[in-house]
Design a protein around this motif. Structure first.
Motif, mmCIF file in Angstrom:
data_model
loop_
_atom_site.group_PDB
_atom_site.id
_atom_site.type_symbol
_atom_site.label_atom_id
_atom_site.label_comp_id
_atom_site.label_asym_id
_atom_site.label_seq_id
_atom_site.Cartn_x
_atom_site.Cartn_y
_atom_site.Cartn_z
ATOM 1 N N GLU A 1 0.856 -1.195 0.000
ATOM 2 C CA GLU A 1 0.000 0.000 0.000
ATOM 3 C C GLU A 1 0.884 1.233 0.000
ATOM 4 O O GLU A 1 1.813 1.337 0.794
ATOM 5 C CB GLU A 1 -0.899 0.015 1.231
ATOM 6 C CG GLU A 1 -1.977 -1.046 1.172
ATOM 7 C CD GLU A 1 -2.941 -0.956 2.354
ATOM 8 O OE1 GLU A 1 -4.079 -1.388 2.190
ATOM 9 O OE2 GLU A 1 -2.536 -0.438 3.421
ATOM 10 N N VAL A 2 0.620 2.119 -0.927
ATOM 11 C CA VAL A 2 1.336 3.394 -0.961
ATOM 12 C C VAL A 2 0.295 4.491 -0.779
ATOM 13 O O VAL A 2 -0.588 4.672 -1.613
ATOM 14 C CB VAL A 2 2.093 3.578 -2.299
ATOM 15 C CG1 VAL A 2 2.823 4.925 -2.318
ATOM 16 C CG2 VAL A 2 3.091 2.444 -2.520
ATOM 17 N N GLU A 3 0.400 5.190 0.346
ATOM 18 C CA GLU A 3 -0.619 6.176 0.681
ATOM 19 C C GLU A 3 0.017 7.554 0.819
ATOM 20 O O GLU A 3 1.101 7.697 1.400
ATOM 21 C CB GLU A 3 -1.299 5.779 1.999
ATOM 22 C CG GLU A 3 -2.515 6.625 2.312
ATOM 23 C CD GLU A 3 -3.321 6.058 3.483
ATOM 24 O OE1 GLU A 3 -2.765 5.238 4.241
ATOM 25 O OE2 GLU A 3 -4.492 6.451 3.624
ATOM 26 N N ASP A 4 -0.658 8.565 0.288
ATOM 27 C CA ASP A 4 -0.143 9.921 0.463
ATOM 28 C C ASP A 4 -1.264 10.845 0.919
ATOM 29 O O ASP A 4 -2.443 10.471 0.888
ATOM 30 C CB ASP A 4 0.482 10.436 -0.847
ATOM 31 C CG ASP A 4 -0.533 10.601 -1.950
ATOM 32 O OD1 ASP A 4 -1.511 11.347 -1.773
ATOM 33 O OD2 ASP A 4 -0.360 9.968 -3.028
ATOM 34 N N ASN A 5 -0.872 12.032 1.361
ATOM 35 C CA ASN A 5 -1.882 13.017 1.762
ATOM 36 C C ASN A 5 -1.871 14.191 0.782
ATOM 37 O O ASN A 5 -1.986 15.339 1.155
ATOM 38 C CB ASN A 5 -1.645 13.480 3.205
ATOM 39 C CG ASN A 5 -0.258 14.086 3.370
ATOM 40 O OD1 ASN A 5 0.566 14.040 2.451
ATOM 41 N ND2 ASN A 5 0.023 14.655 4.522
ATOM 42 N N GLY A 6 -1.704 13.879 -0.489
ATOM 43 C CA GLY A 6 -1.578 14.907 -1.517
ATOM 44 C C GLY A 6 -2.908 15.347 -2.111
ATOM 45 O O GLY A 6 -3.951 15.244 -1.462
ATOM 46 N N VAL A 7 -2.859 15.807 -3.353
ATOM 47 C CA VAL A 7 -4.030 16.432 -3.975
ATOM 48 C C VAL A 7 -5.162 15.447 -4.287
ATOM 49 O O VAL A 7 -6.306 15.845 -4.429
ATOM 50 C CB VAL A 7 -3.663 17.168 -5.290
ATOM 51 C CG1 VAL A 7 -2.824 18.388 -4.997
ATOM 52 C CG2 VAL A 7 -2.957 16.242 -6.257
ATOM 53 N N GLY A 8 -4.827 14.169 -4.396
ATOM 54 C CA GLY A 8 -5.859 13.187 -4.722
ATOM 55 C C GLY A 8 -6.179 13.165 -6.205
ATOM 56 O O GLY A 8 -5.643 13.951 -6.991
ATOM 57 N N ILE A 9 -7.079 12.264 -6.564
ATOM 58 C CA ILE A 9 -7.435 12.113 -7.978
ATOM 59 C C ILE A 9 -8.929 12.387 -8.137
ATOM 60 O O ILE A 9 -9.747 11.865 -7.371
ATOM 61 C CB ILE A 9 -7.128 10.678 -8.474
ATOM 62 C CG1 ILE A 9 -5.640 10.354 -8.255
ATOM 63 C CG2 ILE A 9 -7.481 10.513 -9.948
ATOM 64 C CD1 ILE A 9 -5.302 8.887 -8.404
ATOM 65 N N LEU A 10 -9.283 13.186 -9.116
ATOM 66 C CA LEU A 10 -10.690 13.470 -9.377
ATOM 67 C C LEU A 10 -11.412 12.198 -9.797
ATOM 68 O O LEU A 10 -10.843 11.342 -10.478
ATOM 69 C CB LEU A 10 -10.824 14.517 -10.496
ATOM 70 C CG LEU A 10 -10.391 15.946 -10.157
ATOM 71 C CD1 LEU A 10 -10.391 16.811 -11.403
ATOM 72 C CD2 LEU A 10 -11.299 16.540 -9.086
ATOM 73 N N SER B 1 -9.170 7.235 -3.813
ATOM 74 C CA SER B 1 -8.694 8.594 -3.613
ATOM 75 C C SER B 1 -9.827 9.552 -3.354
ATOM 76 O O SER B 1 -10.941 9.381 -3.846
ATOM 77 C CB SER B 1 -7.918 9.055 -4.852
ATOM 78 O OG SER B 1 -7.470 10.375 -4.665
ATOM 79 N N LYS B 2 -9.517 10.558 -2.533
ATOM 80 C CA LYS B 2 -10.457 11.638 -2.308
ATOM 81 C C LYS B 2 -9.742 12.929 -2.652
ATOM 82 O O LYS B 2 -8.689 13.220 -2.056
ATOM 83 C CB LYS B 2 -10.857 11.660 -0.829
ATOM 84 C CG LYS B 2 -12.330 11.428 -0.603
ATOM 85 C CD LYS B 2 -12.665 11.744 0.821
ATOM 86 C CE LYS B 2 -13.984 11.111 1.221
ATOM 87 N NZ LYS B 2 -14.057 10.957 2.667
ATOM 88 N N PRO B 3 -10.294 13.689 -3.612
ATOM 89 C CA PRO B 3 -9.604 14.931 -3.964
ATOM 90 C C PRO B 3 -9.417 15.808 -2.724
ATOM 91 O O PRO B 3 -10.349 15.993 -1.954
ATOM 92 C CB PRO B 3 -10.559 15.582 -4.962
ATOM 93 C CG PRO B 3 -11.341 14.459 -5.541
ATOM 94 C CD PRO B 3 -11.486 13.457 -4.446
ATOM 95 N N GLY B 4 -8.214 16.265 -2.515
ATOM 96 C CA GLY B 4 -7.917 17.109 -1.371
ATOM 97 C C GLY B 4 -7.433 16.355 -0.146
ATOM 98 O O GLY B 4 -6.830 16.928 0.744
ATOM 99 N N ASP B 5 -7.699 15.039 -0.115
ATOM 100 C CA ASP B 5 -7.304 14.243 1.051
ATOM 101 C C ASP B 5 -6.079 13.376 0.815
ATOM 102 O O ASP B 5 -5.259 13.177 1.700
ATOM 103 C CB ASP B 5 -8.458 13.302 1.459
ATOM 104 C CG ASP B 5 -9.420 13.990 2.403
ATOM 105 O OD1 ASP B 5 -9.196 15.197 2.663
ATOM 106 O OD2 ASP B 5 -10.361 13.332 2.865
#
Lengths: 366, 135
Positions: A298-307, A350-354
Protein backbone atom coordinates in the motif's frame (compact mmCIF):
# COMPACT_ATOMS: atom_id res chain seq x y z
CA UNK A 1 2.75 -13.08 -64.70
CA UNK A 2 6.03 -11.33 -64.22
CA UNK A 3 8.35 -11.72 -61.26
CA UNK A 4 8.69 -8.58 -59.19
CA UNK A 5 12.47 -8.77 -58.98
CA UNK A 6 13.88 -6.52 -61.69
CA UNK A 7 10.94 -7.30 -64.00
CA UNK A 8 12.28 -10.75 -64.70
CA UNK A 9 10.13 -13.72 -65.62
CA UNK A 10 9.18 -16.21 -62.92
CA UNK A 11 11.87 -18.88 -62.80
CA UNK A 12 10.53 -22.44 -63.01
CA UNK A 13 12.41 -25.72 -62.78
CA UNK A 14 10.92 -28.99 -63.94
CA UNK A 15 12.52 -32.31 -62.98
CA UNK A 16 11.40 -35.45 -64.80
CA UNK A 17 13.28 -38.51 -66.06
CA UNK A 18 11.23 -38.60 -69.25
CA UNK A 19 12.69 -36.28 -71.87
CA UNK A 20 9.36 -36.05 -73.68
CA UNK A 21 7.66 -34.50 -70.70
CA UNK A 22 10.46 -32.00 -70.30
CA UNK A 23 10.27 -31.00 -73.96
CA UNK A 24 6.52 -30.43 -73.92
CA UNK A 25 6.75 -28.49 -70.65
CA UNK A 26 9.45 -26.28 -72.13
CA UNK A 27 7.46 -25.75 -75.32
CA UNK A 28 4.30 -24.84 -73.46
CA UNK A 29 5.74 -22.32 -70.98
CA UNK A 30 9.05 -20.96 -72.30
CA UNK A 31 7.48 -17.76 -73.61
CA UNK A 32 5.81 -16.80 -70.38
CA UNK A 33 8.26 -18.15 -67.80
CA UNK A 34 11.98 -18.62 -67.44
CA UNK A 35 11.85 -22.41 -67.70
CA UNK A 36 14.68 -24.77 -66.77
CA UNK A 37 14.53 -28.55 -67.00
CA UNK A 38 16.52 -31.43 -65.55
CA UNK A 39 16.30 -35.18 -66.08
CA UNK A 40 18.18 -36.19 -62.93
CA UNK A 41 18.06 -34.89 -59.39
CA UNK A 42 21.80 -34.05 -59.54
CA UNK A 43 21.20 -31.75 -62.51
CA UNK A 44 18.18 -30.29 -60.74
CA UNK A 45 20.32 -29.51 -57.71
CA UNK A 46 22.85 -27.69 -59.92
CA UNK A 47 20.09 -25.59 -61.47
CA UNK A 48 18.55 -24.74 -58.11
CA UNK A 49 21.96 -23.61 -56.94
CA UNK A 50 22.74 -21.42 -59.96
CA UNK A 51 19.31 -20.23 -61.13
CA UNK A 52 17.46 -20.01 -57.79
CA UNK A 53 14.02 -20.87 -59.19
CA UNK A 54 10.82 -19.57 -57.60
CA UNK A 55 8.86 -22.74 -58.33
CA UNK A 56 10.03 -26.35 -58.71
CA UNK A 57 7.99 -29.12 -60.29
CA UNK A 58 9.15 -32.68 -59.88
CA UNK A 59 7.87 -35.97 -61.18
CA UNK A 60 7.24 -38.46 -58.37
CA UNK A 61 8.28 -41.68 -60.10
CA UNK A 62 11.92 -41.57 -61.14
CA UNK A 63 14.48 -44.40 -61.25
CA UNK A 64 16.95 -43.26 -58.53
CA UNK A 65 15.10 -40.90 -56.20
CA UNK A 66 11.38 -40.18 -55.94
CA UNK A 67 10.07 -36.63 -56.22
CA UNK A 68 9.22 -36.55 -52.50
CA UNK A 69 12.77 -37.64 -51.64
CA UNK A 70 14.22 -35.01 -53.94
CA UNK A 71 12.08 -32.26 -52.40
CA UNK A 72 12.93 -33.42 -48.92
CA UNK A 73 16.63 -33.13 -49.72
CA UNK A 74 16.39 -29.80 -51.48
CA UNK A 75 14.31 -28.04 -48.86
CA UNK A 76 17.05 -28.56 -46.27
CA UNK A 77 19.46 -26.48 -48.34
CA UNK A 78 17.16 -24.30 -50.44
CA UNK A 79 13.93 -23.82 -48.50
CA UNK A 80 12.66 -20.87 -50.53
CA UNK A 81 11.36 -22.31 -53.85
CA UNK A 82 7.77 -23.52 -53.77
CA UNK A 83 7.69 -27.27 -54.41
CA UNK A 84 5.00 -28.95 -56.52
CA UNK A 85 4.83 -32.65 -57.16
CA UNK A 86 3.63 -34.07 -60.48
CA UNK A 87 2.25 -37.56 -60.14
CA UNK A 88 -0.16 -40.25 -61.24
CA UNK A 89 -2.90 -41.46 -58.93
CA UNK A 90 -0.68 -44.09 -57.36
CA UNK A 91 1.56 -43.51 -54.28
CA UNK A 92 -1.23 -41.49 -52.68
CA UNK A 93 -0.16 -42.22 -49.11
CA UNK A 94 3.40 -41.03 -49.72
CA UNK A 95 2.11 -37.82 -51.22
CA UNK A 96 -0.39 -37.07 -48.49
CA UNK A 97 2.35 -37.68 -45.95
CA UNK A 98 4.72 -35.33 -47.78
CA UNK A 99 2.11 -32.58 -48.01
CA UNK A 100 1.19 -32.95 -44.35
CA UNK A 101 4.81 -32.69 -43.32
CA UNK A 102 5.12 -29.50 -45.34
CA UNK A 103 7.66 -30.95 -47.74
CA UNK A 104 5.60 -30.03 -50.78
CA UNK A 105 3.13 -27.27 -51.43
CA UNK A 106 0.69 -29.22 -53.63
CA UNK A 107 0.54 -31.87 -56.28
CA UNK A 108 -0.67 -32.01 -59.85
CA UNK A 109 -1.93 -35.17 -61.44
CA UNK A 110 -0.68 -36.48 -64.68
CA UNK A 111 -1.44 -35.85 -67.45
CA UNK A 112 -1.30 -32.14 -66.65
CA UNK A 113 -3.07 -29.46 -68.63
CA UNK A 114 -1.49 -26.17 -69.59
CA UNK A 115 -3.99 -23.89 -67.77
CA UNK A 116 -3.66 -26.01 -64.64
CA UNK A 117 0.13 -25.61 -64.58
CA UNK A 118 -0.16 -21.89 -65.28
CA UNK A 119 -2.47 -21.37 -62.34
CA UNK A 120 -0.19 -23.50 -60.19
CA UNK A 121 2.87 -21.44 -61.14
CA UNK A 122 1.14 -18.11 -60.57
CA UNK A 123 -0.28 -19.18 -57.20
CA UNK A 124 3.04 -20.64 -56.14
CA UNK A 125 4.80 -17.43 -57.05
CA UNK A 126 2.26 -15.46 -55.03
CA UNK A 127 3.10 -17.65 -52.06
CA UNK A 128 6.81 -17.24 -52.75
CA UNK A 129 6.68 -13.46 -52.88
CA UNK A 130 4.39 -13.20 -49.85
CA UNK A 131 6.84 -15.31 -47.86
CA UNK A 132 9.71 -13.19 -49.12
CA UNK A 133 7.92 -9.98 -48.17
CA UNK A 134 7.16 -11.40 -44.76
CA UNK A 135 10.78 -12.42 -44.24
CA UNK A 136 11.84 -8.94 -45.20
CA UNK A 137 9.36 -7.39 -42.80
CA UNK A 138 10.54 -9.64 -39.99
CA UNK A 139 14.12 -8.69 -40.76
CA UNK A 140 13.23 -4.98 -40.77
CA UNK A 141 11.34 -5.34 -37.50
CA UNK A 142 14.22 -7.18 -35.88
CA UNK A 143 16.56 -4.45 -37.04
CA UNK A 144 14.41 -1.60 -35.77
CA UNK A 145 13.82 -3.47 -32.53
CA UNK A 146 17.54 -3.84 -32.12
CA UNK A 147 18.09 -0.17 -32.90
CA UNK A 148 15.44 0.78 -30.38
CA UNK A 149 17.18 -1.30 -27.74
CA UNK A 150 20.46 0.39 -28.58
CA UNK A 151 18.81 3.78 -28.35
CA UNK A 152 17.29 3.03 -24.98
CA UNK A 153 20.60 1.68 -23.76
CA UNK A 154 22.26 4.93 -24.85
CA UNK A 155 19.49 6.93 -23.25
CA UNK A 156 20.00 5.16 -19.96
CA UNK A 157 23.77 5.40 -19.98
CA UNK A 158 24.68 8.48 -21.95
CA UNK A 159 21.70 10.68 -21.22
CA UNK A 160 21.37 10.06 -17.51
CA UNK A 161 25.06 10.85 -16.80
CA UNK A 162 24.94 14.53 -17.87
CA UNK A 163 21.54 14.96 -16.21
CA UNK A 164 23.00 13.65 -12.96
CA UNK A 165 25.96 16.01 -13.36
CA UNK A 166 23.65 18.97 -13.93
CA UNK A 167 21.72 18.11 -10.77
CA UNK A 168 24.99 17.76 -8.88
CA UNK A 169 26.17 21.17 -10.05
CA UNK A 170 22.90 22.72 -8.85
CA UNK A 171 23.34 21.02 -5.53
CA UNK A 172 26.81 22.61 -5.21
CA UNK A 173 25.52 25.99 -6.40
CA UNK A 174 22.82 26.00 -3.72
CA UNK A 175 25.54 26.02 -1.10
CA UNK A 176 27.73 28.63 -2.69
CA UNK A 177 25.35 31.08 -4.33
CA UNK A 178 23.76 33.66 -2.02
CA UNK A 179 22.14 36.05 -4.48
CA UNK A 180 18.35 35.57 -4.17
CA UNK A 181 17.69 36.11 -7.87
CA UNK A 182 20.30 33.52 -8.78
CA UNK A 183 18.84 31.10 -6.23
CA UNK A 184 15.42 31.55 -7.76
CA UNK A 185 16.85 30.63 -11.16
CA UNK A 186 18.58 27.61 -9.68
CA UNK A 187 15.31 26.47 -8.14
CA UNK A 188 13.61 26.64 -11.52
CA UNK A 189 16.55 24.99 -13.23
CA UNK A 190 16.56 22.18 -10.72
CA UNK A 191 12.83 21.66 -11.07
CA UNK A 192 13.10 21.44 -14.85
CA UNK A 193 16.14 19.19 -14.75
CA UNK A 194 14.37 16.85 -12.36
CA UNK A 195 11.46 16.64 -14.77
CA UNK A 196 13.94 15.65 -17.45
CA UNK A 197 15.53 13.14 -15.09
CA UNK A 198 12.15 11.61 -14.29
CA UNK A 199 11.30 11.38 -17.94
CA UNK A 200 14.62 9.68 -18.76
CA UNK A 201 14.02 7.22 -15.90
CA UNK A 202 10.49 6.58 -17.14
CA UNK A 203 11.70 5.75 -20.63
CA UNK A 204 14.24 3.36 -19.17
CA UNK A 205 11.66 1.75 -16.86
CA UNK A 206 9.20 1.42 -19.72
CA UNK A 207 11.84 -0.27 -21.83
CA UNK A 208 13.03 -2.55 -19.03
CA UNK A 209 9.47 -3.64 -18.34
CA UNK A 210 8.49 -4.29 -21.94
CA UNK A 211 11.72 -5.91 -23.10
CA UNK A 212 13.26 -7.72 -20.22
CA UNK A 213 12.35 -11.28 -19.49
CA UNK A 214 10.95 -12.03 -16.10
CA UNK A 215 13.66 -12.71 -13.55
CA UNK A 216 12.74 -14.88 -10.59
CA UNK A 217 14.68 -14.27 -7.44
CA UNK A 218 14.22 -14.52 -3.75
CA UNK A 219 13.32 -11.05 -2.60
CA UNK A 220 13.90 -9.19 0.58
CA UNK A 221 11.47 -6.30 0.65
CA UNK A 222 13.73 -4.50 3.13
CA UNK A 223 16.58 -4.50 0.59
CA UNK A 224 14.27 -3.58 -2.25
CA UNK A 225 12.89 -0.66 -0.29
CA UNK A 226 16.45 0.55 0.46
CA UNK A 227 17.26 0.60 -3.24
CA UNK A 228 13.99 2.29 -4.11
CA UNK A 229 14.44 5.00 -1.49
CA UNK A 230 17.96 5.63 -2.76
CA UNK A 231 16.55 6.23 -6.25
CA UNK A 232 13.58 8.28 -5.07
CA UNK A 233 15.70 10.40 -2.76
CA UNK A 234 18.21 11.20 -5.45
CA UNK A 235 15.29 12.41 -7.57
CA UNK A 236 13.97 14.47 -4.68
CA UNK A 237 17.16 16.33 -3.93
CA UNK A 238 16.29 19.05 -1.46
CA UNK A 239 12.51 18.59 -1.56
CA UNK A 240 11.05 18.00 1.84
CA UNK A 241 9.33 14.64 2.03
CA UNK A 242 8.63 12.17 4.80
CA UNK A 243 8.46 8.56 3.79
CA UNK A 244 7.41 6.02 6.44
CA UNK A 245 7.90 2.39 5.65
CA UNK A 246 6.45 -0.63 7.36
CA UNK A 247 7.54 -4.01 6.09
CA UNK A 248 6.33 -7.39 7.30
CA UNK A 249 7.94 -10.31 5.60
CA UNK A 250 8.14 -13.58 7.47
CA UNK A 251 8.38 -15.99 4.54
CA UNK A 252 10.57 -16.39 1.56
CA UNK A 253 9.23 -14.48 -1.39
CA UNK A 254 10.07 -15.10 -5.01
CA UNK A 255 9.46 -12.49 -7.67
CA UNK A 256 10.99 -10.15 -10.21
CA UNK A 257 13.13 -7.57 -8.37
CA UNK A 258 13.41 -5.24 -11.40
CA UNK A 259 9.69 -4.87 -11.77
CA UNK A 260 8.94 -4.64 -8.07
CA UNK A 261 11.44 -1.76 -7.85
CA UNK A 262 9.95 -0.04 -10.89
CA UNK A 263 6.48 -0.24 -9.35
CA UNK A 264 7.53 1.05 -5.94
CA UNK A 265 9.69 3.88 -7.22
CA UNK A 266 7.02 5.02 -9.69
CA UNK A 267 4.30 5.06 -7.07
CA UNK A 268 6.41 6.81 -4.47
CA UNK A 269 7.72 9.39 -6.96
CA UNK A 270 4.14 9.99 -8.00
CA UNK A 271 3.06 10.54 -4.41
CA UNK A 272 5.96 12.94 -3.86
CA UNK A 273 5.05 14.91 -6.95
CA UNK A 274 1.37 15.40 -6.17
CA UNK A 275 1.56 17.02 -2.78
CA UNK A 276 -0.85 19.85 -2.09
CA UNK A 277 0.27 23.34 -3.05
CA UNK A 278 0.09 24.62 0.53
CA UNK A 279 1.71 21.53 1.95
CA UNK A 280 5.14 22.03 3.52
CA UNK A 281 6.20 18.45 3.04
CA UNK A 282 4.58 15.43 1.48
CA UNK A 283 3.90 12.54 3.81
CA UNK A 284 3.94 9.11 2.30
CA UNK A 285 3.53 5.77 3.93
CA UNK A 286 4.49 2.52 2.31
CA UNK A 287 3.21 -0.68 3.89
CA UNK A 288 4.30 -4.07 2.64
CA UNK A 289 3.01 -7.41 3.92
CA UNK A 290 4.44 -10.47 2.23
CA UNK A 291 3.19 -13.98 2.96
CA UNK A 292 3.33 -17.31 1.16
CA UNK A 293 0.58 -16.33 -1.29
CA UNK A 294 1.33 -12.77 -2.20
CA UNK A 295 2.78 -9.43 -1.26
CA UNK A 296 0.31 -6.67 -0.50
CA UNK A 297 1.73 -3.23 -0.95
CA UNK A 298 0.00 0.00 0.00
CA UNK A 299 1.34 3.39 -0.96
CA UNK A 300 -0.62 6.18 0.68
CA UNK A 301 -0.14 9.92 0.46
CA UNK A 302 -1.88 13.02 1.76
CA UNK A 303 -1.58 14.91 -1.52
CA UNK A 304 -4.03 16.43 -3.98
CA UNK A 305 -5.86 13.19 -4.72
CA UNK A 306 -7.44 12.11 -7.98
CA UNK A 307 -10.69 13.47 -9.38
CA UNK A 308 -13.46 10.91 -9.65
CA UNK A 309 -13.77 11.37 -13.41
CA UNK A 310 -10.04 10.71 -13.83
CA UNK A 311 -9.95 7.60 -11.68
CA UNK A 312 -10.45 5.07 -14.47
CA UNK A 313 -7.99 6.83 -16.75
CA UNK A 314 -4.91 7.13 -14.56
CA UNK A 315 -3.40 3.87 -15.81
CA UNK A 316 -3.75 4.79 -19.49
CA UNK A 317 -0.60 5.65 -21.37
CA UNK A 318 -0.04 9.39 -21.86
CA UNK A 319 -2.98 10.28 -19.64
CA UNK A 320 -2.38 13.65 -18.00
CA UNK A 321 -4.60 15.44 -15.58
CA UNK A 322 -4.78 19.23 -15.86
CA UNK A 323 -2.21 19.44 -13.11
CA UNK A 324 1.03 20.95 -14.47
CA UNK A 325 2.97 18.34 -12.52
CA UNK A 326 1.48 15.47 -14.51
CA UNK A 327 4.68 14.90 -16.45
CA UNK A 328 4.77 12.56 -19.40
CA UNK A 329 1.83 10.44 -18.33
CA UNK A 330 3.60 7.11 -18.50
CA UNK A 331 4.45 6.52 -14.85
CA UNK A 332 1.27 4.76 -13.74
CA UNK A 333 0.95 3.06 -17.10
CA UNK A 334 4.35 1.44 -16.50
CA UNK A 335 3.16 0.34 -13.05
CA UNK A 336 0.09 -1.32 -14.53
CA UNK A 337 2.09 -2.99 -17.31
CA UNK A 338 4.70 -4.30 -14.87
CA UNK A 339 1.96 -5.74 -12.65
CA UNK A 340 0.28 -7.37 -15.63
CA UNK A 341 3.56 -9.09 -16.50
CA UNK A 342 3.88 -10.40 -12.95
CA UNK A 343 0.25 -11.48 -12.67
CA UNK A 344 -0.44 -8.87 -10.04
CA UNK A 345 -3.17 -6.28 -9.64
CA UNK A 346 -3.63 -2.69 -8.58
CA UNK A 347 -6.50 -0.72 -7.09
CA UNK A 348 -6.73 2.96 -6.39
CA UNK A 349 -8.79 4.85 -3.86
CA UNK A 350 -8.69 8.59 -3.61
CA UNK A 351 -10.46 11.64 -2.31
CA UNK A 352 -9.60 14.93 -3.96
CA UNK A 353 -7.92 17.11 -1.37
CA UNK A 354 -7.30 14.24 1.05
CA UNK A 355 -4.87 11.95 -0.66
CA UNK A 356 -4.55 8.75 -2.60
CA UNK A 357 -4.12 5.09 -1.69
CA UNK A 358 -2.73 2.61 -4.17
CA UNK A 359 -3.14 -1.05 -3.18
CA UNK A 360 -1.13 -3.64 -5.01
CA UNK A 361 -0.97 -7.40 -5.00
CA UNK A 362 2.02 -9.29 -6.30
CA UNK A 363 1.84 -13.10 -6.34
CA UNK A 364 4.55 -15.05 -4.53
CA UNK A 365 6.16 -17.34 -7.11
CA UNK A 366 7.85 -19.55 -4.56
CA UNK B 1 32.44 6.75 11.73
CA UNK B 2 31.91 10.52 11.61
CA UNK B 3 32.65 12.80 8.66
CA UNK B 4 35.53 14.48 10.50
CA UNK B 5 37.18 11.10 11.16
CA UNK B 6 37.82 11.04 7.45
CA UNK B 7 41.16 12.51 6.43
CA UNK B 8 42.04 11.59 2.89
CA UNK B 9 39.43 11.00 0.19
CA UNK B 10 40.30 9.66 -3.27
CA UNK B 11 38.06 10.45 -6.22
CA UNK B 12 38.33 8.19 -9.27
CA UNK B 13 36.12 9.47 -12.06
CA UNK B 14 36.80 10.25 -15.73
CA UNK B 15 34.33 13.15 -15.71
CA UNK B 16 35.95 16.44 -14.79
CA UNK B 17 32.55 17.90 -13.89
CA UNK B 18 31.70 15.05 -11.56
CA UNK B 19 35.07 15.26 -9.81
CA UNK B 20 34.47 18.98 -9.37
CA UNK B 21 31.00 18.33 -7.93
CA UNK B 22 32.22 15.62 -5.56
CA UNK B 23 35.16 17.68 -4.36
CA UNK B 24 32.94 20.69 -3.70
CA UNK B 25 30.28 18.68 -1.89
CA UNK B 26 32.86 16.90 0.27
CA UNK B 27 34.30 20.30 1.21
CA UNK B 28 30.88 21.78 1.95
CA UNK B 29 29.91 18.83 4.15
CA UNK B 30 33.41 18.69 5.69
CA UNK B 31 34.01 15.08 4.74
CA UNK B 32 37.81 14.66 4.70
CA UNK B 33 40.56 17.20 5.02
CA UNK B 34 42.34 16.32 1.80
CA UNK B 35 41.00 15.20 -1.52
CA UNK B 36 42.98 13.62 -4.33
CA UNK B 37 41.54 13.15 -7.79
CA UNK B 38 42.28 10.64 -10.53
CA UNK B 39 40.63 10.73 -13.95
CA UNK B 40 41.49 7.08 -14.60
CA UNK B 41 41.55 3.80 -12.69
CA UNK B 42 45.07 2.91 -13.82
CA UNK B 43 46.67 6.05 -12.28
CA UNK B 44 44.69 5.55 -9.10
CA UNK B 45 46.01 2.01 -8.72
CA UNK B 46 49.58 3.21 -9.34
CA UNK B 47 49.11 5.73 -6.55
CA UNK B 48 47.79 3.11 -4.12
CA UNK B 49 50.67 0.72 -4.90
CA UNK B 50 53.19 3.47 -4.32
CA UNK B 51 51.55 4.39 -1.01
CA UNK B 52 51.62 0.74 0.06
CA UNK B 53 55.37 0.54 -0.61
CA UNK B 54 55.97 3.75 1.30
CA UNK B 55 54.34 2.60 4.50
CA UNK B 56 50.71 3.61 3.84
CA UNK B 57 51.01 7.13 5.29
CA UNK B 58 49.01 8.50 2.43
CA UNK B 59 46.46 5.72 2.23
CA UNK B 60 42.97 7.17 1.53
CA UNK B 61 40.24 6.64 4.13
CA UNK B 62 37.58 6.64 1.46
CA UNK B 63 37.63 5.95 -2.27
CA UNK B 64 34.74 7.24 -4.37
CA UNK B 65 34.87 5.12 -7.50
CA UNK B 66 32.92 5.77 -10.70
CA UNK B 67 31.50 2.64 -12.36
CA UNK B 68 31.54 3.73 -16.00
CA UNK B 69 34.97 4.80 -17.14
CA UNK B 70 36.75 4.25 -20.46
CA UNK B 71 39.61 1.73 -20.73
CA UNK B 72 39.40 0.53 -17.14
CA UNK B 73 36.05 0.81 -15.42
CA UNK B 74 35.28 0.75 -11.72
CA UNK B 75 34.91 -3.03 -11.60
CA UNK B 76 38.19 -3.55 -13.50
CA UNK B 77 39.81 -1.30 -10.92
CA UNK B 78 38.55 -3.53 -8.12
CA UNK B 79 39.67 -6.70 -9.84
CA UNK B 80 43.23 -5.43 -10.20
CA UNK B 81 43.28 -3.98 -6.71
CA UNK B 82 41.88 -7.06 -4.94
CA UNK B 83 45.11 -8.90 -4.04
CA UNK B 84 46.92 -5.76 -2.90
CA UNK B 85 43.85 -4.60 -0.96
CA UNK B 86 43.93 -7.78 1.13
CA UNK B 87 47.45 -6.87 2.22
CA UNK B 88 46.75 -3.22 3.01
CA UNK B 89 47.16 -2.56 6.73
CA UNK B 90 44.64 0.25 6.47
CA UNK B 91 41.82 -0.62 4.12
CA UNK B 92 40.11 2.32 2.42
CA UNK B 93 36.30 2.29 2.43
CA UNK B 94 35.21 2.00 -1.18
CA UNK B 95 31.95 3.54 -2.38
CA UNK B 96 31.04 3.13 -6.02
CA UNK B 97 29.11 5.79 -7.89
CA UNK B 98 26.90 5.30 -10.92
CA UNK B 99 24.50 7.44 -12.89
CA UNK B 100 22.55 4.45 -14.21
CA UNK B 101 20.15 2.23 -12.30
CA UNK B 102 21.70 -0.86 -13.75
CA UNK B 103 20.57 -3.89 -11.78
CA UNK B 104 23.55 -5.97 -12.83
CA UNK B 105 25.97 -3.29 -11.60
CA UNK B 106 24.09 -3.11 -8.32
CA UNK B 107 24.24 -6.88 -7.92
CA UNK B 108 27.88 -7.03 -8.82
CA UNK B 109 28.77 -4.22 -6.40
CA UNK B 110 26.93 -6.09 -3.61
CA UNK B 111 28.87 -9.26 -4.34
CA UNK B 112 32.27 -7.56 -3.89
CA UNK B 113 33.38 -7.45 -0.27
CA UNK B 114 35.63 -4.41 -0.77
CA UNK B 115 32.65 -2.28 -1.84
CA UNK B 116 30.67 -0.71 0.98
CA UNK B 117 27.87 0.51 -1.21
CA UNK B 118 26.95 1.62 -4.70
CA UNK B 119 25.62 5.16 -4.59
CA UNK B 120 23.57 6.83 -7.24
CA UNK B 121 24.63 10.00 -8.99
CA UNK B 122 24.09 12.87 -8.38
CA UNK B 123 26.22 12.16 -5.37
CA UNK B 124 24.61 13.11 -2.12
CA UNK B 125 26.98 13.68 0.80
CA UNK B 126 24.08 13.02 3.20
CA UNK B 127 23.84 9.47 1.89
CA UNK B 128 27.58 9.01 2.34
CA UNK B 129 27.52 10.46 5.86
CA UNK B 130 24.62 8.19 6.72
CA UNK B 131 26.45 5.20 5.28
CA UNK B 132 29.57 6.13 7.28
CA UNK B 133 27.59 6.44 10.49
CA UNK B 134 26.27 2.89 10.01
CA UNK B 135 29.79 1.45 10.13
Amino acid sequence: MISEEKNQKIRVLYLDDEENNLRSFMAAFRREYDVHTANTSEKAFEIVKSVKPHVIFSDQRMPVTTGVEFFNAIRQIFPEPVRILVTGYTDVNDIIDAINKGHIHRYITKPWSEPEIKVAIDNAYDLYSTRKALDKKVEELEKSNHELSRFIYSASHDLRAPVASALGLMRVARHEVTDPTAIEYFDKLEYTTKELDTFVSNIIDYYKNSKQKEVMEELSFENIMDDVLEIVKSHLGSANTMIDTEIKQENKFKGDPYRVKIILSQLISNAVKFKKEDQESARISVRITADLDEARVEVEDNGVGILKEHMHKVFQIFFKSNDSRSGSGIGLYIVKEALDKMGGSIAVDSKPGDGTLFSIKIPNRL
Amino acid sequence: MKPNDVKLVMLVDDSYTDRFIHRKLLEIYSVGTEIIEYPGAREAIDYLMKVKDEGEDKMPDIILLDVLMPEMNGFDFLVSLQDAYEKFKKKPLIYMLSSTDDESDLKRARSIKMVKKLLRKPFSPETLIKALSEL
